[in-house]
Each structure stands twice: as C-alpha cells, then as structure tokens.
Write an enzyme that holds these catalytic residues in place. Structure first.
Site, mmCIF file in Angstrom:
data_model
loop_
_atom_site.group_PDB
_atom_site.id
_atom_site.type_symbol
_atom_site.label_atom_id
_atom_site.label_comp_id
_atom_site.label_asym_id
_atom_site.label_seq_id
_atom_site.Cartn_x
_atom_site.Cartn_y
_atom_site.Cartn_z
ATOM 1 N N THR A 35 0.827 -1.208 0.000
ATOM 2 C CA THR A 35 0.000 0.000 0.000
ATOM 3 C C THR A 35 0.858 1.253 0.000
ATOM 4 O OG1 THR A 35 -1.789 -1.165 1.121
ATOM 5 C CG2 THR A 35 -1.840 1.243 1.223
ATOM 6 N N CYS A 36 1.952 1.196 0.730
ATOM 7 C CA CYS A 36 2.845 2.356 0.820
ATOM 8 C C CYS A 36 3.434 2.700 -0.549
ATOM 9 C CB CYS A 36 3.965 2.080 1.826
ATOM 10 S SG CYS A 36 3.377 1.579 3.449
#
Length: 159
Positions: free
Chosen positions: A48-49
C-alpha cells in the site's frame, strides 16, 4: 500519549540519506518556521505504501505547495539507505525521505503499531499531518489495515 492537533512535535532525531551518506535531522530544526506535510508509512517498499501512499504525495506535490506547504516529508521505521532507495525508485525526488530507524519518533508521538505478526516488529502507524512551525495543525491517523484519511488527497482537502 498520542500527539494531538495543537501539540508541538517532540524533539527527536531522524536520518535522511544524502550523497555524502546519512545525515541526522533534528526535528526542532527541520520543522521550525515552515509548514510541512508529513506522512508516515509502516514500511518502505510495502504494497500500500508503494502503490498508493507515496505516489499520492508525489502526484499532489504541486497542489500542496500551492496551498502553502513548504516541504513534504515521508517518515518510516526503516534505515536511511532503504528510505533513500525507496524514494529514488518511486521518483519522489522532491519529497524528503526520513528514517526513524529505531522508531523513536513514532514512540515519542504515540503512533506505533506492532507489526510482529508480519515479521516487521514495532513500526509507525499510517498517518498524515500538517505541521506548522513544529505544531500539529492537522492529524489523520488510519484505522488498522485502512488507507483513507492519510492520503495526500485527504490532507489536501483539509488545508
């Protein structure tokens, strides 16, 4: 105690990778006299980062700066070399990548999470904040496993 809007950031040391090697960054000096959009991720190069969080701030950089943000910084409980490599690989050249290698900053602001179940140990929670001259003006902490309020778009909508 978790940091809140209106609180001054605590004095800690972060590290950024430079061409000359790791450079220590004192939080008092870094945030003094300017407006900084700071966002934290649980880990560099994590899904996600890498797919959403960092790219969103890269994409919205000009809009954030047009609203008076002097600098955008990303912090994670990683070392400066990893943060530097992640920033380069993501094309985040104008975002300051800050390493909180021992999690001291995350602990000092009360925003740690236990990622031991994923082999990550103690990490930073995912959040974004707007810091003006060292004081938190906006704070958006994600619920576990979510990516909504810490995005660049959400922070931008609050400025």
């Amino acid at each position: 105690m978790t940091i809140s809007v209106g609180d001054r950031l605590p004095t800690t040391t972060l590290v950024k990778a430079t061409a000359d090697g790791p450079d220590q960054v004192d939080t008092d000096s870094f945030f003094k006299g300017r407006k900084v959009a700071l966002f934290a991720v649980p880990g560099a190069f994590t899904p996600t980062c890498s797919a959403k969080h960092l790219p969103g701030f890269v994409e919205k950089e000009a809009e954030l700066k047009a609203k008076g943000v002097d600098e955008i910084a990303c912090v994670s409980v990683n070392d400066a070399f990893v943060m530097g490599a992640w920033g380069k690989s993501a094309g985040a050249g104008d975002i300051t990548m800050l390493a909180d290698g021992n999690g001291d900053f995350a602990k000092a602001i009360g925003l740690t999470m236990d990622g031991s179940g994923f082999g990550m140990g103690i990490r930073s929670q995912r959040y974004s904040m707007l810091v003006n001259d060292g004081v938190v003006e906006q704070l958006n902490v994600e619920a576990p496993g979510e990516f909504k309020v810490s995005s660049a778009e959400h922070l931008l909508s609050e400025i």
